[in-house]
Design an enzyme around this catalytic site. Structure first.
Site, mmCIF file in Angstrom:
data_model
loop_
_atom_site.group_PDB
_atom_site.id
_atom_site.type_symbol
_atom_site.label_atom_id
_atom_site.label_comp_id
_atom_site.label_asym_id
_atom_site.label_seq_id
_atom_site.Cartn_x
_atom_site.Cartn_y
_atom_site.Cartn_z
ATOM 1 C CG ASP A 191 -38.038 13.209 30.086
ATOM 2 O OD1 ASP A 191 -36.629 13.108 28.658
ATOM 3 O OD2 ASP A 191 -38.227 13.681 31.148
ATOM 4 C CG HIS A 196 -34.837 8.110 30.688
ATOM 5 N ND1 HIS A 196 -34.747 7.637 32.058
ATOM 6 C CD2 HIS A 196 -34.816 9.524 30.647
ATOM 7 C CE1 HIS A 196 -34.476 9.059 32.405
ATOM 8 N NE2 HIS A 196 -34.836 9.980 32.416
ATOM 9 C CB ILE A 211 -32.116 4.796 35.150
ATOM 10 C CG1 ILE A 211 -32.081 6.499 34.138
ATOM 11 C CG2 ILE A 211 -31.142 4.335 35.148
ATOM 12 C CD1 ILE A 211 -31.882 7.388 35.510
#
Length: 287
Positions: A191, A196, A211
């Site tokens: 991912d 992120h 995050i």
């Protein structure tokens, strides 16, 4: 373009995906395995050559093996991907996952729902082992797309809300710290969403900094359930469904609270160091 309600019920063509022992080790490290005691606990998940220990795969790994769309599946619609949040996730594991394997999967768009301030899209993937044709695992996924509601119609299978968490002290609690670089490690399992890792992208999405992946929090939570409710035996881990309620920041400390619910089930939630619930409405079942 609005959400594509005509896509509901569409089934993909079969696709195939494989993984290796190295992929399984990297996933385990990405969700915190081995952090507390790297040479004395969870060696079956973090090493492949420890004496008298056979490599095992964490039962939550299907979320990085197979999720989302599939070959020939129509678009959900057109929207700003910076506004997409992971809303819910589930997995069912039919038997222990081998360290190296290949599955054939089929994806289905379960529903698209108008939630006012946003739209919810639900998908499910069904996977079978290529070598044997036996059921492997199934994944369930829901995305919440901010700002895409208001189209006035919902289509798809009706799915009940998760049951409320009991109003009593939990029967079990497990606490794990996350690393400040946890997202940078977890993203190597596939991912690469810049939410992120890229401060500028995170700011555009309304966050002060990148995050943690919801599925990384999911993996931490799954480890707690495995060790506390299954005695660390992957053969006993059957299914796990959650609703993501608040974002987690890398470096947060996560506590998984569990309530026994019958001989082979439990309800659970995950909170951060401030007591904020980050995963809610959790349901777990054991074989």
């Amino acid at each position: 373009m609005p959400m594509n309600l005509d896509a509901v019920g569409a089934v993909s063509q079969p696709g195939r995906v494989s993984w290796t022992s190295k992929d399984a080790l990297l996933y385990a490290l990405g969700v915190g395995a081995g952090q507390g005691d790297p040479t004395g606990f969870e060696l079956e998940f973090t090493t492949e050559n420890s004496q008298n220990i056979a490599q095992a795969v964490l039962p939550t790994m299907p979320v990085v093996i197979s999720m989302g769309g599939g070959p020939g599946l129509p678009s959900w619609g057109e929207f700003n991907y910076a506004m997409l949040l992971h809303g819910e996730q589930g997995v069912t594991v039919h038997r222990p996952i081998p360290a190296d394997g290949e599955v054939e999967y089929v994806a289905r768009i379960v529903g698209i729902y108008d939630k006012g301030k946003g739209a919810v899209v639900r998908l499910e993937n069904t996977c079978t082992y290529v070598d044997s044709g036996e059921p492997a695992f199934d994944t369930r996924f829901a995305a919440f797309i901010r700002g895409e509601g208001g189209f006035g119609e919902s289509r798809g299978d009706e799915i009940a809300d998760p049951p409320a968490i009991p109003d009593r002290a939990p029967d079990h609690e497990v606490t794990y710290p996350t690393r400040t670089d946890q997202a940078l490690l977890y993203r190597l399992s596939g991912d690469r969403n810049p939410l992120h890792s890229d401060p500028a992208f995170a700011a555009m999405a309304g966050f002060p900094k990148p995050i943690l992946h919801g599925l990384c929090t999911y993996g931490f939570t799954g480890r707690a359930l495995l060790h506390e409710l299954c005695g660390s035996d992957v053969a006993r881990f059957k299914s796990m469904d959650v609703r993501f309620s608040k974002p987690v920041m890398p470096g947060d400390v996560l506590t998984v609270r569990m309530w026994d619910d019958g001989p082979n089930g439990a309800m659970f939630q995950t909170v951060n160091q401030d007591g904020t619930v980050v995963i809610d409405g959790g349901r777990f079942a054991a074989h």
